[in-house]
Enzyme design. Structure first.
Site, PDB file in Angstrom:
ATOM      1  N   HIS A 192       0.811  -1.221   0.000  1.00 16.09           N
ATOM      2  CA  HIS A 192       0.000   0.000   0.000  1.00 16.09           C
ATOM      3  C   HIS A 192       0.845   1.272   0.000  1.00 16.09           C
ATOM      4  O   HIS A 192       0.404   2.318  -0.459  1.00 16.09           O
ATOM      5  CB  HIS A 192      -1.022  -0.033   1.130  1.00 16.09           C
ATOM      6  CG  HIS A 192      -2.125  -0.988   0.806  1.00 16.09           C
ATOM      7  ND1 HIS A 192      -2.109  -2.278   1.236  1.00 16.09           N
ATOM      8  CD2 HIS A 192      -3.208  -0.866  -0.001  1.00 16.09           C
ATOM      9  CE1 HIS A 192      -3.160  -2.911   0.727  1.00 16.09           C
ATOM     10  NE2 HIS A 192      -3.844  -2.079  -0.014  1.00 16.09           N
ATOM     11  N   GLU A 436     -10.785 -11.616  -4.634  1.00 12.98           N
ATOM     12  CA  GLU A 436      -9.358 -11.509  -4.322  1.00 12.98           C
ATOM     13  C   GLU A 436      -8.883 -12.632  -3.406  1.00 12.98           C
ATOM     14  O   GLU A 436      -7.725 -12.666  -3.010  1.00 12.98           O
ATOM     15  CB  GLU A 436      -9.035 -10.137  -3.721  1.00 12.98           C
ATOM     16  CG  GLU A 436      -9.910  -9.719  -2.562  1.00 12.98           C
ATOM     17  CD  GLU A 436      -9.594  -8.315  -2.058  1.00 12.98           C
ATOM     18  OE1 GLU A 436      -8.550  -7.758  -2.411  1.00 12.98           O
ATOM     19  OE2 GLU A 436     -10.414  -7.777  -1.292  1.00 12.98           O
ATOM     20  N   ASP A 460      -4.223  -9.051  -4.000  1.00 11.24           N
ATOM     21  CA  ASP A 460      -4.445 -10.074  -2.982  1.00 11.24           C
ATOM     22  C   ASP A 460      -4.628 -11.455  -3.600  1.00 11.24           C
ATOM     23  O   ASP A 460      -4.222 -12.455  -3.010  1.00 11.24           O
ATOM     24  CB  ASP A 460      -5.658  -9.714  -2.113  1.00 11.24           C
ATOM     25  CG  ASP A 460      -5.268  -8.720  -1.034  1.00 11.24           C
ATOM     26  OD1 ASP A 460      -4.206  -8.925  -0.412  1.00 11.24           O
ATOM     27  OD2 ASP A 460      -5.992  -7.739  -0.824  1.00 11.24           O
ATOM     28  N   CYS A 507      -9.282  -4.455 -10.474  1.00  8.86           N
ATOM     29  CA  CYS A 507      -8.802  -3.221  -9.842  1.00  8.86           C
ATOM     30  C   CYS A 507      -7.463  -3.424  -9.141  1.00  8.86           C
ATOM     31  O   CYS A 507      -7.001  -2.534  -8.439  1.00  8.86           O
ATOM     32  CB  CYS A 507      -9.847  -2.648  -8.894  1.00  8.86           C
ATOM     33  SG  CYS A 507     -10.312  -3.765  -7.581  1.00  8.86           S
TER      34      CYS A 507
HETATM   35  C1  PEP Z   1      -6.293  -5.958  -4.598  1.00  6.21           C
HETATM   36  O1  PEP Z   1      -6.130  -6.718  -3.657  1.00  6.21           O
HETATM   37  O2  PEP Z   1      -5.942  -6.229  -5.765  1.00  6.21           O
HETATM   38  C2  PEP Z   1      -6.928  -4.644  -4.397  1.00  6.21           C
HETATM   39  C3  PEP Z   1      -7.245  -3.887  -5.418  1.00  6.21           C
HETATM   40  O3  PEP Z   1      -7.141  -4.223  -3.121  1.00  6.21           O
HETATM   41  P1  PEP Z   1      -5.982  -3.711  -2.149  1.00  6.21           P
HETATM   42  O4  PEP Z   1      -4.749  -3.508  -2.993  1.00  6.21           O
HETATM   43  O5  PEP Z   1      -6.439  -2.458  -1.511  1.00  6.21           O
HETATM   44  O6  PEP Z   1      -5.836  -4.827  -1.166  1.00  6.21           O
HETATM   45 MG    MG Z   2      -7.129  -6.381  -1.800  1.00 10.66          MG
END
Ligand code: PEP
Ligand code: MG
Length: 581
Positions: A192, A436, A460, A507
């Site tokens: 993140h 995910e 994920d 995403c």
């Molecule tokens: C993912 O896991 O691909 C996602 C878009 O969510 P995050 O990166 O916030 O876990």
């Molecule tokens: Mg995620």
């Protein structure tokens, strides 16, 4: 001169001084037994630490009065009262005498208990104060442990920020005007911290392993976020090379930006949607500049990661409304809270608490379902904001139908609560889930019966399918999106969505990788959501190819038995189709 190579996470080239950040997070709290004769000494340590901490808070209070609002100053006044609270001190003394353990441990343990009690209170006022307790105890612990407090918000000079690791909350609160680049020992492409650096347009290289140990005071750095290289004390010749590369990068970016308005359509007329991922409300407006056709993922948890922010309904409502208003009639998918893993917040119950494996622990929807009042506060805020635009709701980390049904039931309750208060919300709001967790991908056909859409979170999904911690650079070489297992899960998910007549989106970071676009197209994906700045590049690939070609490529990829074969296949395909790049 020394060259280090890490993981390229956010493009751009910067040259300049570095700032080495040691971090102010509490790591290991010492815990040891003390003798009866040491009790008085420990107590005196506490009194001295309290006095020092109180002096700091008084200074902060006075500064806030001078430079900020009364609200901010009031917070420090409340902190002072907590620090000097006689009941808090009596509790510590009692435990010290009874347990005979070192004072750091006792303060830490009691503060955790108080914060946890406040967080489970039905009264929002008490829940909001839990973050203050965490703040006050952290300050006290720093004094006891001799840790010098420094906030990245106080950076006053331009610098390339170097750290062993940074929490997303630290990236959020740093002085973004001054941080020209980020270099870190830890961190992978989908951590993140990486996602935030990209969102803020700050060039970054993570996973450098030892940069914090290699640096000496005054060293100059040249950082190339695109290639993942950091040069310590570059020679004159390499300085010139980096300056040139920086100019070329900016020229290319401006050229792509000029095409932001063109549709994301293949040469044979297949149209897909390209949307933006955002972490903060302010990013919504900027995303339009890159041609975003909506927000495909609003990571709402970043609202809660800003230190000192409360999870109040009204304040959430304002944030969601800001995004919806900025996007006009373009859809905005708000993902409900996904804290946990590397996203730990002092403003919501600390999910890593007691979890030996936080990424497999009390995270995202699991935490929300366990705290229904807390969850419904967010749902009501989203519902109420729906009158300002076109909102969609998305639940993260769904692992099976039971969780999804529970979340839907709470959404129904939230709607009833709004109605009871005569609060308006849109009649039809699409509700979907993130795919995910491998179990969700494997049972996508079942989940599709209740879902209005899917959005695949490859960050994920790769982590859990391939057993690769997304923040650990030592294993990041295993996070291969073209692994046959990943490709099969993607195909299964997209096919299940289409059989049910719903849309399949993506995403995860893979959505913004130009090399992945042809395969994702060939798999039949309908929507891509990514860091806004990646949209023009992905669009260029989509517009430069045909769906038919992509399908043929994907069929070949699905027949491969290793990611290496598919990597090579895609590389050749890209060279054939886009010879100029
Ligand atoms: C993912 O896991 O691909 C996602 C878009 O969510 P995050 O990166 O916030 O876990
Ligand atoms: Mg995620």
């Amino acid at each position: 001169m020394k060259k280090l190579t890490g993981v390229s996470v956010s493009p751009g080239i910067v040259i300049g001084k570095h700032f080495l950040y040691q971090g102010s997070e509490l790591q290991d709290i010492p815990r040891y037994a003390i003798g009866k004769n040491q009790v008085d000494g420990e107590w005196r340590r506490l009194l001295a630490a309290t006095e020092e901490a109180a002096a700091d808070v008084r200074d902060l209070h006075d500064k806030a009065v001078r430079e900020m609002s009364k609200d901010k100053a009031d917070i420090f006044e409340a902190h002072l009262m907590m620090l000097e609270d006689t009941e808090f001190q009596a509790q510590i003394k009692e435990r010290l005498e009874a347990d005979r353990e070192n004072i750091e441990w006792i303060v830490w343990d009691i503060s955790r208990e108080i914060a946890a009690k406040m967080l489970s209170s039905p009264d929002p006022y008490f829940r909001e104060r839990a973050g203050d307790v965490a703040d006050v105890s952290r300050r006290l612990m720093h004094k006891l442990m001799g840790i010098k407090e420094f906030s990245l918000a106080d950076l006053t000079e331009d610098a390339i920020l170097v750290a062993h690791d940074l929490l997303p909350s630290e990236v959020l609160s740093m002085n973004k005007e001054r941080v020209k680049g980020i270099a870190m020992d830890m961190g992978g492409r989908t951590s993140h911290t990486a996602i935030l650096a990209k969102a803020f347009g700050i060039p970054a290289v993570l996973g450098l392993s030892s940069i914090t140990r290699e640096l000496n005071a005054g060293d100059i750095l040249a950082l190339d976020g695109g290639s993942g290289q950091v040069i310590i004390n570059p020679t004159k010749a390499s300085l010139l090379k980096y300056e040139d590369a920086g100019k070329r990068y900016r020229r290319n970016r401006d050229k792509l930006l000029a095409q932001a308005e063109l549709p994301a359509e293949t040469k044979d007329g297949h149209r897909v949607l390209l949307k933006a991922n955002i972490e903060l409300p302010e990013e919504a407006e900027q995303s339009l500049r890159y041609g975003a056709e909506g927000i495909g993922l609003y990571r709402s948890e970043f609202l809660f990661l800003t230190p000192g922010q409360a999870a109040e309904e009204e304040w959430q409502y304002q944030a969601y409304s800001t995004v919806l208003k900025a996007m006009g009639d373009r859809p905005v998918t708000i993902r409900t809270l996904d804290v946990g893993g590397d996203k730990v917040s002092s403003n919501v119950p600390a999910p890593s608490e007691g979890d030996k494996n936080p990424l497999l622990g009390w995270r995202a929807i699991r935490m929300c379902l366990a705290l229904p009042d807390f969850f419904k506060t967010q749902l009501r805020a989203i519902l109420r904001s729906s009158v300002h635009g076109k909102v969609k709701i998305m639940f993260p980390m769904i692992s099976g139908i039971e969780e999804f049904e529970q979340a839907l039931a709470l959404l129904k309750e939230a709607k009833a609560e709004c109605l009871a208060k005569k609060q308006r919300f849109a009649k039809t709001i699409e509700v979907g889930i993130m795919i995910e967790v491998p179990s969700a991908a494997m049972s996508a056909d079942i989940l599709a019966r209740k879902s209005d859409f899917f959005s695949i979170g490859t960050n994920d999904l790769l982590q859990y399918t391939l057993a690769v911690d997304r923040g650990n650079e030592r294993v990041s070489y295993l996070a291969q999106p073209f692994h046959p297992a990943v490709l099969r899960l993607l195909k299964q998910t997209i096919d299940a969505a289409h059989e049910r007549g719903i849309k399949a989106a993506i995403c995860g970071e893979l959505a913004g990788a130009p090399y992945a676009a042809p395969i994702l197209l060939g798999l039949g994906l309908d929507e891509y959501s990514m860091t806004a700045s990646a949209i023009p590049q992905v669009k260029r690939i989509i517009r430069g190819t045909t769906l038919e070609d992509c399908r043929t490529l994907t069929e070949k990829a699905l027949a491969n038995s290793s990611y290496k074969q598919t990597d090579a296949l895609v590389k050749t395909w890209m060279a054939d189709h886009f010879p100029d790049k």
